[in-house]
Design a protein around this motif. Structure first.
Motif, short mmCIF file in Angstrom:
data_model
loop_
_atom_site.label_atom_id
_atom_site.label_comp_id
_atom_site.label_asym_id
_atom_site.label_seq_id
_atom_site.Cartn_x
_atom_site.Cartn_y
_atom_site.Cartn_z
N ILE A 66 52.42 49.09 30.45
CA ILE A 66 51.63 50.33 30.45
C ILE A 66 50.33 50.22 31.23
O ILE A 66 49.68 51.22 31.48
CB ILE A 66 51.32 50.78 29.01
N GLY A 67 49.95 49.00 31.61
CA GLY A 67 48.70 48.83 32.35
C GLY A 67 48.64 47.47 33.01
O GLY A 67 49.42 46.57 32.67
N MET A 68 47.71 47.35 33.93
CA MET A 68 47.57 46.11 34.68
C MET A 68 46.14 45.95 35.19
O MET A 68 45.43 46.92 35.40
CB MET A 68 48.50 46.13 35.90
N SER A 69 45.77 44.71 35.37
CA SER A 69 44.55 44.38 36.09
C SER A 69 44.90 43.21 37.00
O SER A 69 45.27 42.13 36.52
CB SER A 69 43.42 44.00 35.13
N ALA A 70 44.84 43.46 38.30
CA ALA A 70 45.21 42.45 39.29
C ALA A 70 43.95 41.86 39.91
O ALA A 70 43.13 42.58 40.47
CB ALA A 70 46.09 43.07 40.37
N THR A 71 43.83 40.54 39.81
CA THR A 71 42.69 39.82 40.36
C THR A 71 43.20 38.71 41.26
O THR A 71 44.06 37.93 40.86
CB THR A 71 41.82 39.21 39.24
N SER A 72 42.66 38.65 42.47
CA SER A 72 43.04 37.58 43.40
C SER A 72 41.86 36.62 43.55
O SER A 72 40.71 36.99 43.38
CB SER A 72 43.44 38.17 44.76
N LEU A 73 42.20 35.37 43.86
CA LEU A 73 41.19 34.32 44.02
C LEU A 73 41.11 33.93 45.49
O LEU A 73 42.14 33.69 46.12
CB LEU A 73 41.55 33.11 43.15
N HIS A 74 39.89 33.82 45.99
CA HIS A 74 39.68 33.55 47.41
C HIS A 74 38.85 32.28 47.58
O HIS A 74 37.97 31.99 46.77
CB HIS A 74 39.00 34.75 48.07
N PRO A 75 39.10 31.53 48.65
CA PRO A 75 38.46 30.22 48.82
C PRO A 75 36.94 30.26 48.97
O PRO A 75 36.28 29.28 48.70
CB PRO A 75 39.12 29.64 50.07
N ALA A 104 36.22 36.14 43.62
CA ALA A 104 37.47 36.75 43.18
C ALA A 104 37.39 38.24 43.49
O ALA A 104 36.30 38.80 43.61
CB ALA A 104 37.67 36.52 41.69
N LEU A 105 38.53 38.86 43.63
CA LEU A 105 38.58 40.28 43.96
C LEU A 105 39.41 41.00 42.91
O LEU A 105 40.58 40.66 42.70
CB LEU A 105 39.19 40.50 45.35
N SER A 106 38.80 41.97 42.25
CA SER A 106 39.52 42.84 41.33
C SER A 106 40.19 43.90 42.19
O SER A 106 39.54 44.79 42.71
CB SER A 106 38.56 43.48 40.32
N GLU A 107 41.49 43.75 42.36
CA GLU A 107 42.21 44.60 43.31
C GLU A 107 42.65 45.92 42.70
O GLU A 107 42.68 46.93 43.39
CB GLU A 107 43.41 43.84 43.86
N MET A 108 43.03 45.90 41.44
CA MET A 108 43.54 47.12 40.81
C MET A 108 43.51 46.97 39.31
O MET A 108 43.98 45.96 38.78
CB MET A 108 44.98 47.39 41.28
N THR A 109 42.95 47.95 38.65
CA THR A 109 43.08 48.07 37.21
C THR A 109 43.58 49.48 36.96
O THR A 109 42.98 50.44 37.43
CB THR A 109 41.75 47.83 36.49
N GLY A 110 44.69 49.58 36.28
CA GLY A 110 45.25 50.91 36.03
C GLY A 110 46.03 50.96 34.74
O GLY A 110 46.59 49.96 34.28
N ILE A 111 46.05 52.15 34.16
CA ILE A 111 46.75 52.43 32.90
C ILE A 111 47.62 53.66 33.14
O ILE A 111 47.17 54.63 33.76
CB ILE A 111 45.74 52.72 31.76
N LEU A 112 48.83 53.64 32.62
CA LEU A 112 49.68 54.83 32.70
C LEU A 112 48.97 56.01 32.03
O LEU A 112 48.28 55.85 31.01
CB LEU A 112 51.03 54.59 32.04
N ARG A 113 49.15 57.18 32.59
CA ARG A 113 48.42 58.38 32.17
C ARG A 113 48.50 58.62 30.65
O ARG A 113 47.49 58.94 30.02
CB ARG A 113 48.97 59.58 32.93
N ARG A 138 32.23 32.46 40.22
CA ARG A 138 31.03 33.14 39.74
C ARG A 138 31.06 34.63 40.03
O ARG A 138 30.56 35.43 39.24
CB ARG A 138 29.78 32.53 40.37
N TRP A 139 31.61 35.02 41.17
CA TRP A 139 31.53 36.41 41.62
C TRP A 139 32.88 37.10 41.54
O TRP A 139 33.89 36.56 41.98
CB TRP A 139 31.02 36.47 43.06
N LEU A 140 32.85 38.30 41.02
CA LEU A 140 34.02 39.17 41.00
C LEU A 140 33.65 40.45 41.73
O LEU A 140 32.74 41.17 41.31
CB LEU A 140 34.45 39.48 39.55
N ASP A 141 34.32 40.69 42.84
CA ASP A 141 34.06 41.87 43.66
C ASP A 141 35.14 42.91 43.44
O ASP A 141 36.27 42.59 43.07
CB ASP A 141 34.03 41.50 45.15
N THR A 142 34.80 44.14 43.72
CA THR A 142 35.76 45.23 43.72
C THR A 142 35.26 46.30 44.67
O THR A 142 34.08 46.32 45.03
CB THR A 142 36.00 45.79 42.30
N PHE A 143 36.15 47.17 45.09
CA PHE A 143 35.71 48.30 45.90
C PHE A 143 36.55 49.52 45.55
O PHE A 143 37.69 49.40 45.10
CB PHE A 143 35.77 47.98 47.40
#
Length: 166
Positions: A93-102, A106-115, A140-145
């Protein structure tokens, strides 16, 4: 278009305000787990991401499955443990996708919940678990856009303590 770029110092993050959202979700029968990387789960993740992304302003057509796998999964920054899933029984029903970069971010790519599950604080619970994941990985850092008109996502991240990257 100027994207809204935000950053969180996970070491300074105070999770106390957000733990109740996780507790409420768990008490209601929603559970959370990192994704296991299997072909079936890749397809299920794609379908969930596609559905949740439909509400992003000016999103346009979503990736094809093949492009999604090539650009989001079969890349060095992908780690299945960074995909936190929210489940109601066996239903994703939901997800939070985080990728790790060298470069130590880290990048929070998508957080979503079904309507049908929105408005219960599940995004905050997912984001809390994503922040814990990032911190546990030694980042230390988590970015998102965000698209500048994605008001709810921007507000949620600012509530969590994300600040504008200048």
């Amino acid at each position: 278009m100027d994207w809204v770029r935000l950053r969180l110092d996970v070491n300074a993050f105070d999770e106390a305000e957000f733990v109740p959202y996780l507790q409420r979700a768990l008490e209601s029968g929603i559970w959370f787990t990192p994704m296991t990387d299997t072909p079936e789960n890749r397809r299920a993740l794609y379908e969930l991401n596609k559905t949740c992304s439909a509400d992003i302003p000016e999103r346009g057509e979503f990736y094809s499955y093949e492009t999604y796998v090539a650009e989001r999964i079969e890349v060095p920054s992908f780690t299945p443990e960074g995909i936190i899933l929210a489940l109601d029984g066996d239903t994703w029903i939901g997800m939070s996708a985080t990728s790790l970069h060298p470069e130590a971010r880290a990048l929070s790519e998508m957080t979503g919940i079904l309507r049908d599950y929105r408005g219960r604080g599940l995004s905050l619970a997912l984001k809390l678990l994503a922040i814990r994941f990032v911190r546990d990985q030694g980042y230390r850092w988590l970015d998102t856009f965000h698209h500048p008109r994605n008001d709810s996502a921007i507000a949620m991240n600012r509530r969590l303590g994300f600040t504008d990257i200048l």
